[in-house]
Design a protein around this motif. Structure first.
Motif, PDB file in Angstrom:
ATOM      1  N   THR A 127      18.931  19.715  37.919  1.00  0.00           N
ATOM      2  CA  THR A 127      18.501  19.552  39.303  1.00  0.00           C
ATOM      3  C   THR A 127      19.036  20.673  40.176  1.00  0.00           C
ATOM      4  OG1 THR A 127      18.452  17.165  39.006  1.00  0.00           O
ATOM      5  CG2 THR A 127      18.432  17.973  41.261  1.00  0.00           C
ATOM      6  N   ARG A 128      20.329  20.978  40.015  1.00  0.00           N
ATOM      7  CA  ARG A 128      20.933  22.057  40.815  1.00  0.00           C
ATOM      8  C   ARG A 128      20.238  23.392  40.515  1.00  0.00           C
ATOM      9  NH1 ARG A 128      26.976  21.896  41.094  1.00  0.00           N
ATOM     10  NH2 ARG A 128      26.582  20.933  43.092  1.00  0.00           N
ATOM     11  N   LEU A 129      19.931  23.642  39.247  1.00  0.00           N
ATOM     12  CA  LEU A 129      19.238  24.870  38.859  1.00  0.00           C
ATOM     13  C   LEU A 129      17.870  24.939  39.527  1.00  0.00           C
ATOM     14  CD1 LEU A 129      18.910  27.416  37.029  1.00  0.00           C
ATOM     15  CD2 LEU A 129      17.943  25.862  35.323  1.00  0.00           C
ATOM     16  N   TRP A 130      17.145  23.825  39.501  1.00  0.00           N
ATOM     17  CA  TRP A 130      15.813  23.808  40.111  1.00  0.00           C
ATOM     18  C   TRP A 130      15.887  23.972  41.624  1.00  0.00           C
ATOM     19  CZ3 TRP A 130      11.730  25.090  37.763  1.00  0.00           C
ATOM     20  CH2 TRP A 130      11.562  24.828  36.409  1.00  0.00           C
ATOM     21  N   MET A 131      16.892  23.400  42.232  1.00  0.00           N
ATOM     22  CA  MET A 131      17.053  23.572  43.680  1.00  0.00           C
ATOM     23  C   MET A 131      17.302  25.037  44.011  1.00  0.00           C
ATOM     24  SD  MET A 131      16.449  20.730  45.065  1.00  0.00           S
ATOM     25  CE  MET A 131      17.059  20.837  46.721  1.00  0.00           C
ATOM     26  N   ASN A 132      18.117  25.702  43.192  1.00  0.00           N
ATOM     27  CA  ASN A 132      18.359  27.136  43.395  1.00  0.00           C
ATOM     28  C   ASN A 132      17.079  27.941  43.189  1.00  0.00           C
ATOM     29  OD1 ASN A 132      21.043  26.759  44.014  1.00  0.00           O
ATOM     30  ND2 ASN A 132      21.743  27.097  41.903  1.00  0.00           N
ATOM     31  N   LEU A 133      16.325  27.581  42.163  1.00  0.00           N
ATOM     32  CA  LEU A 133      15.057  28.279  41.908  1.00  0.00           C
ATOM     33  C   LEU A 133      14.079  28.063  43.060  1.00  0.00           C
ATOM     34  CD1 LEU A 133      14.472  27.652  38.097  1.00  0.00           C
ATOM     35  CD2 LEU A 133      14.930  29.822  39.224  1.00  0.00           C
ATOM     36  N   LEU A 134      14.051  26.855  43.580  1.00  0.00           N
ATOM     37  CA  LEU A 134      13.154  26.563  44.698  1.00  0.00           C
ATOM     38  C   LEU A 134      13.538  27.372  45.929  1.00  0.00           C
ATOM     39  CD1 LEU A 134      10.737  24.983  45.648  1.00  0.00           C
ATOM     40  CD2 LEU A 134      12.268  23.119  46.283  1.00  0.00           C
ATOM     41  N   SER A 135      14.834  27.526  46.164  1.00  0.00           N
ATOM     42  CA  SER A 135      15.248  28.341  47.314  1.00  0.00           C
ATOM     43  C   SER A 135      14.878  29.807  47.103  1.00  0.00           C
ATOM     44  CB  SER A 135      16.740  28.173  47.593  1.00  0.00           C
ATOM     45  OG  SER A 135      17.508  28.723  46.553  1.00  0.00           O
ATOM     46  N   VAL A 136      14.941  30.291  45.866  1.00  0.00           N
ATOM     47  CA  VAL A 136      14.523  31.669  45.570  1.00  0.00           C
ATOM     48  C   VAL A 136      13.021  31.809  45.803  1.00  0.00           C
ATOM     49  CG1 VAL A 136      14.226  33.360  43.712  1.00  0.00           C
ATOM     50  CG2 VAL A 136      16.404  32.161  43.977  1.00  0.00           C
ATOM     51  N   ILE A 137      12.255  30.839  45.304  1.00  0.00           N
ATOM     52  CA  ILE A 137      10.800  30.868  45.503  1.00  0.00           C
ATOM     53  C   ILE A 137      10.482  30.843  46.987  1.00  0.00           C
ATOM     54  CG2 ILE A 137       8.675  29.530  45.213  1.00  0.00           C
ATOM     55  CD1 ILE A 137       9.747  28.691  42.453  1.00  0.00           C
ATOM     56  N   LEU A 187       4.540  26.128  44.355  1.00  0.00           N
ATOM     57  CA  LEU A 187       5.409  25.128  44.982  1.00  0.00           C
ATOM     58  C   LEU A 187       5.245  23.761  44.329  1.00  0.00           C
ATOM     59  CD1 LEU A 187       5.353  25.890  48.805  1.00  0.00           C
ATOM     60  CD2 LEU A 187       7.296  25.913  47.271  1.00  0.00           C
ATOM     61  N   ASN A 188       3.998  23.387  44.046  1.00  0.00           N
ATOM     62  CA  ASN A 188       3.763  22.092  43.399  1.00  0.00           C
ATOM     63  C   ASN A 188       4.455  22.018  42.039  1.00  0.00           C
ATOM     64  OD1 ASN A 188       2.267  20.962  45.456  1.00  0.00           O
ATOM     65  ND2 ASN A 188       0.306  21.625  44.621  1.00  0.00           N
ATOM     66  N   GLN A 189       4.389  23.083  41.274  1.00  0.00           N
ATOM     67  CA  GLN A 189       5.049  23.105  39.968  1.00  0.00           C
ATOM     68  C   GLN A 189       6.560  22.991  40.116  1.00  0.00           C
ATOM     69  OE1 GLN A 189       3.725  26.691  38.086  1.00  0.00           O
ATOM     70  NE2 GLN A 189       1.667  25.910  37.700  1.00  0.00           N
ATOM     71  N   ALA A 190       7.119  23.684  41.095  1.00  0.00           N
ATOM     72  CA  ALA A 190       8.564  23.636  41.303  1.00  0.00           C
ATOM     73  C   ALA A 190       9.003  22.237  41.718  1.00  0.00           C
ATOM     74  CB  ALA A 190       8.979  24.661  42.350  1.00  0.00           C
ATOM     75  N   VAL A 191       8.289  21.639  42.642  1.00  0.00           N
ATOM     76  CA  VAL A 191       8.648  20.297  43.103  1.00  0.00           C
ATOM     77  C   VAL A 191       8.488  19.286  41.973  1.00  0.00           C
ATOM     78  CG1 VAL A 191       7.960  18.449  44.681  1.00  0.00           C
ATOM     79  CG2 VAL A 191       8.172  20.783  45.524  1.00  0.00           C
ATOM     80  N   ARG A 192       7.443  19.414  41.186  1.00  0.00           N
ATOM     81  CA  ARG A 192       7.221  18.510  40.056  1.00  0.00           C
ATOM     82  C   ARG A 192       8.396  18.603  39.071  1.00  0.00           C
ATOM     83  NH1 ARG A 192       2.498  20.452  37.953  1.00  0.00           N
ATOM     84  NH2 ARG A 192       1.416  19.644  39.757  1.00  0.00           N
ATOM     85  N   ASN A 193       8.842  19.826  38.808  1.00  0.00           N
ATOM     86  CA  ASN A 193       9.965  20.011  37.885  1.00  0.00           C
ATOM     87  C   ASN A 193      11.263  19.444  38.464  1.00  0.00           C
ATOM     88  OD1 ASN A 193       8.560  21.222  35.779  1.00  0.00           O
ATOM     89  ND2 ASN A 193       8.727  23.251  36.706  1.00  0.00           N
ATOM     90  N   ILE A 194      11.476  19.625  39.748  1.00  0.00           N
ATOM     91  CA  ILE A 194      12.680  19.074  40.379  1.00  0.00           C
ATOM     92  C   ILE A 194      12.658  17.552  40.322  1.00  0.00           C
ATOM     93  CG2 ILE A 194      13.839  18.767  42.610  1.00  0.00           C
ATOM     94  CD1 ILE A 194      13.132  21.696  43.201  1.00  0.00           C
ATOM     95  N   ASN A 195      11.498  16.957  40.606  1.00  0.00           N
ATOM     96  CA  ASN A 195      11.389  15.496  40.562  1.00  0.00           C
ATOM     97  C   ASN A 195      11.612  14.954  39.157  1.00  0.00           C
ATOM     98  OD1 ASN A 195      10.951  15.107  43.293  1.00  0.00           O
ATOM     99  ND2 ASN A 195       8.726  15.275  43.098  1.00  0.00           N
ATOM    100  N   SER A 196      11.128  15.657  38.147  1.00  0.00           N
ATOM    101  CA  SER A 196      11.309  15.180  36.777  1.00  0.00           C
ATOM    102  C   SER A 196      12.741  15.358  36.304  1.00  0.00           C
ATOM    103  CB  SER A 196      10.351  15.886  35.825  1.00  0.00           C
ATOM    104  OG  SER A 196      10.691  17.257  35.717  1.00  0.00           O
ATOM    105  N   ALA A 197      13.468  16.306  36.901  1.00  0.00           N
ATOM    106  CA  ALA A 197      14.851  16.568  36.496  1.00  0.00           C
ATOM    107  C   ALA A 197      15.848  15.837  37.378  1.00  0.00           C
ATOM    108  CB  ALA A 197      15.121  18.071  36.543  1.00  0.00           C
ATOM    109  N   HIS A 198      15.404  14.995  38.269  1.00  0.00           N
ATOM    110  CA  HIS A 198      16.280  14.292  39.214  1.00  0.00           C
ATOM    111  C   HIS A 198      17.363  13.522  38.453  1.00  0.00           C
ATOM    112  CE1 HIS A 198      17.476  12.624  43.005  1.00  0.00           C
ATOM    113  NE2 HIS A 198      17.408  11.396  42.501  1.00  0.00           N
ATOM    114  N   GLY A 199      18.604  13.773  38.804  1.00  0.00           N
ATOM    115  CA  GLY A 199      19.721  13.104  38.146  1.00  0.00           C
ATOM    116  C   GLY A 199      20.252  13.883  36.958  1.00  0.00           C
ATOM    117  N   ASN A 200      19.536  14.896  36.529  1.00  0.00           N
ATOM    118  CA  ASN A 200      19.999  15.721  35.404  1.00  0.00           C
ATOM    119  C   ASN A 200      20.806  16.901  35.923  1.00  0.00           C
ATOM    120  OD1 ASN A 200      18.554  14.060  33.705  1.00  0.00           O
ATOM    121  ND2 ASN A 200      16.808  15.435  33.532  1.00  0.00           N
ATOM    122  N   ALA A 201      21.443  17.585  35.005  1.00  0.00           N
ATOM    123  CA  ALA A 201      22.209  18.775  35.367  1.00  0.00           C
ATOM    124  C   ALA A 201      21.276  19.892  35.812  1.00  0.00           C
ATOM    125  CB  ALA A 201      23.052  19.239  34.182  1.00  0.00           C
TER     126      ALA A 201
END
Length: 136
Positions: free
Chosen positions: A95-105, A79-93
């Protein structure tokens, strides 16, 4: 310093077979007493002896809890790795991919978390039964 009567000045030697001594030594090792002499005095004078008791069934529970803790640590790391990646991708395209991955996780984690909670409840019930039995 105490008087002669208060000091242990009388010696009472006994003879034991090697097997008897080993048996006595094993029983002594399970107690909280500091010396074999103290243990023997307590037994001979019928004083209480506190014995360290280890419940083998609880060893299995503790092993299971260690495994559950390791599983929870792995889940937390993921979870920490996923959140870290989402935070670093904030504002990028991404972000939506990471949000989907986080929901899968999260979808994969939810059953594991529920299983852990269920096991913990089972262990709590087991412990409470043992405590009730010990008090009765």
């Amino acid at each position: 310093m105490g008087t002669t009567e208060e000091n242990r000045s009388k010696i009472w030697p006994i003879r034991l077979k090697p097997g008897e001594y080993e048996q006595l030594e094993k029983r002594f090792q399970k107690t909280r007493l500091r010396s074999l002499s103290e243990y023997a005095r307590n037994i001979l004078l019928e004083k209480p002896v506190t014995v360290n008791y280890r419940d083998k069934a609880m060893d299995e529970v503790l092993e299971e809890l260690v495994l559950l803790r390791q599983e929870l640590n792995a889940i937390g790391n993921n979870l920490n790795q996923a959140v870290r990646n989402i935070n670093s991708a904030h504002g990028n395209a991404d972000t939506r991919l990471w949000m989907n991955l986080l929901s899968v996780i999260n979808g994969k984690l939810e059953p594991s978390i529920n299983q852990i909670k269920e096991r913990m409840n089972q262990y709590a019930e087991l412990w409470s039964q043992k405590l009730r039995a010990a008090k009765a």
